[in-house]
Design a protein around this motif. Structure first.
Motif, PDB file in Angstrom:
ATOM      1  N   ASN A 101      -6.174  12.553  -2.723  1.00 59.00           N
ATOM      2  CA  ASN A 101      -6.829  12.148  -1.485  1.00 59.00           C
ATOM      3  C   ASN A 101      -6.332  10.746  -1.126  1.00 59.00           C
ATOM      4  N   PRO A 102      -5.222  10.671  -0.379  1.00 58.13           N
ATOM      5  CA  PRO A 102      -4.613   9.361  -0.114  1.00 58.13           C
ATOM      6  C   PRO A 102      -5.516   8.374   0.622  1.00 58.13           C
ATOM      7  N   ARG A 103      -6.288   8.847   1.572  1.00 53.17           N
ATOM      8  CA  ARG A 103      -7.153   7.922   2.324  1.00 53.17           C
ATOM      9  C   ARG A 103      -8.201   7.285   1.417  1.00 53.17           C
ATOM     10  N   GLU A 104      -8.846   8.112   0.612  1.00 53.21           N
ATOM     11  CA  GLU A 104      -9.855   7.596  -0.316  1.00 53.21           C
ATOM     12  C   GLU A 104      -9.220   6.629  -1.316  1.00 53.21           C
ATOM     13  N   TYR A 105      -8.028   6.958  -1.790  1.00 51.33           N
ATOM     14  CA  TYR A 105      -7.341   6.100  -2.741  1.00 51.33           C
ATOM     15  C   TYR A 105      -7.010   4.748  -2.097  1.00 51.33           C
ATOM     16  N   LEU A 145       0.823  -1.211   0.000  1.00 49.86           N
ATOM     17  CA  LEU A 145       0.000   0.000   0.000  1.00 49.86           C
ATOM     18  C   LEU A 145       0.855   1.259   0.000  1.00 49.86           C
ATOM     19  N   THR A 146       1.929   1.239   0.769  1.00 52.15           N
ATOM     20  CA  THR A 146       2.825   2.402   0.807  1.00 52.15           C
ATOM     21  C   THR A 146       3.489   2.615  -0.547  1.00 52.15           C
ATOM     22  N   SER A 147       3.937   1.550  -1.178  1.00 46.19           N
ATOM     23  CA  SER A 147       4.577   1.656  -2.498  1.00 46.19           C
ATOM     24  C   SER A 147       3.611   2.225  -3.532  1.00 46.19           C
ATOM     25  N   VAL A 148       2.384   1.704  -3.552  1.00 47.58           N
ATOM     26  CA  VAL A 148       1.390   2.181  -4.504  1.00 47.58           C
ATOM     27  C   VAL A 148       1.076   3.652  -4.243  1.00 47.58           C
ATOM     28  N   LEU A 149       0.941   3.996  -2.981  1.00 46.66           N
ATOM     29  CA  LEU A 149       0.630   5.378  -2.622  1.00 46.66           C
ATOM     30  C   LEU A 149       1.728   6.336  -3.077  1.00 46.66           C
ATOM     31  N   LEU A 150       2.967   5.958  -2.869  1.00 45.93           N
ATOM     32  CA  LEU A 150       4.080   6.819  -3.280  1.00 45.93           C
ATOM     33  C   LEU A 150       4.239   6.861  -4.792  1.00 45.93           C
ATOM     34  N   PHE A 151       3.874   5.786  -5.467  1.00 39.50           N
ATOM     35  CA  PHE A 151       3.967   5.756  -6.926  1.00 39.50           C
ATOM     36  C   PHE A 151       2.909   6.652  -7.553  1.00 39.50           C
ATOM     37  N   VAL A 152       1.672   6.533  -7.086  1.00 39.86           N
ATOM     38  CA  VAL A 152       0.550   7.252  -7.683  1.00 39.86           C
ATOM     39  C   VAL A 152       0.446   8.680  -7.152  1.00 39.86           C
ATOM     40  N   PHE A 163      -5.013  -9.452  -8.821  1.00 30.28           N
ATOM     41  CA  PHE A 163      -5.090  -8.010  -8.614  1.00 30.28           C
ATOM     42  C   PHE A 163      -4.179  -7.302  -9.600  1.00 30.28           C
ATOM     43  N   PRO A 164      -4.727  -6.354 -10.370  1.00 26.33           N
ATOM     44  CA  PRO A 164      -3.871  -5.643 -11.317  1.00 26.33           C
ATOM     45  C   PRO A 164      -2.959  -4.651 -10.603  1.00 26.33           C
ATOM     46  N   TYR A 165      -1.681  -4.868 -10.727  1.00 24.20           N
ATOM     47  CA  TYR A 165      -0.727  -3.971 -10.102  1.00 24.20           C
ATOM     48  C   TYR A 165      -0.495  -2.782 -11.012  1.00 24.20           C
ATOM     49  N   PHE A 166      -0.018  -1.715 -10.402  1.00 19.49           N
ATOM     50  CA  PHE A 166       0.115  -0.467 -11.134  1.00 19.49           C
ATOM     51  C   PHE A 166       1.168  -0.562 -12.239  1.00 19.49           C
ATOM     52  N   MET A 167       0.923   0.204 -13.288  1.00 21.44           N
ATOM     53  CA  MET A 167       1.839   0.315 -14.421  1.00 21.44           C
ATOM     54  C   MET A 167       2.007   1.796 -14.701  1.00 21.44           C
TER      55      MET A 167
END
Length: 121
Positions: free
Chosen positions: A38-42, A27-34, A60-64
């Protein structure tokens, strides 16, 4: 007689059993990448997607990033026309785990260009 486990050890065991640290790392990695506005909503939406993926046995589709999406589009557009067919588009979505094999996508007759592909993916 075996000594009772300390509360600290119980906490460590709980975190390990439920893979909480791996979840928080992801979750931390995805948050820092994107870096959403609104981090909480995301984070809530990511957790909801993960729950759905687990319940439906869909990966689960991981971010690209855009370079990955562009590279995939260019592989599909082997003639270099700047467009792909609806069938190629649908197969790409299935490959990425963004739609099911049985899901019906309506072909609106329009060709799929890079901008539309990026937007949808």
């Amino acid at each position: 007689m075996e000594a009772p486990r300390s509360r600290e050890q119980q906490a460590r065991d709980y975190l390990k059993t439920h893979r909480i640290m791996e979840l928080l790392d992801h979750l931390t990695s995805v948050l820092l990448f994107v870096r959403p506005g609104n981090p909480r909503e995301y984070l809530i939406s990511v957790l909801e997607y993960m729950k759905i993926a687990k319940e439906t046995n869909v990966p689960f589709p991981y971010f690209m990033d855009n370079s990955n999406i562009t590279a995939m589009f260019e592989m599909l557009d082997n003639s270099g026309k700047g467009t792909i067919s609806f069938l190629q588009y649908k197969e790409a979505l299935k490959t990425l785990g963004l739609c099911d094999a049985d899901e019906v996508l309506s072909d609106d007759g329009h060709i799929i260009n890079l901008n539309k592909f990026k937007k949808e993916v």
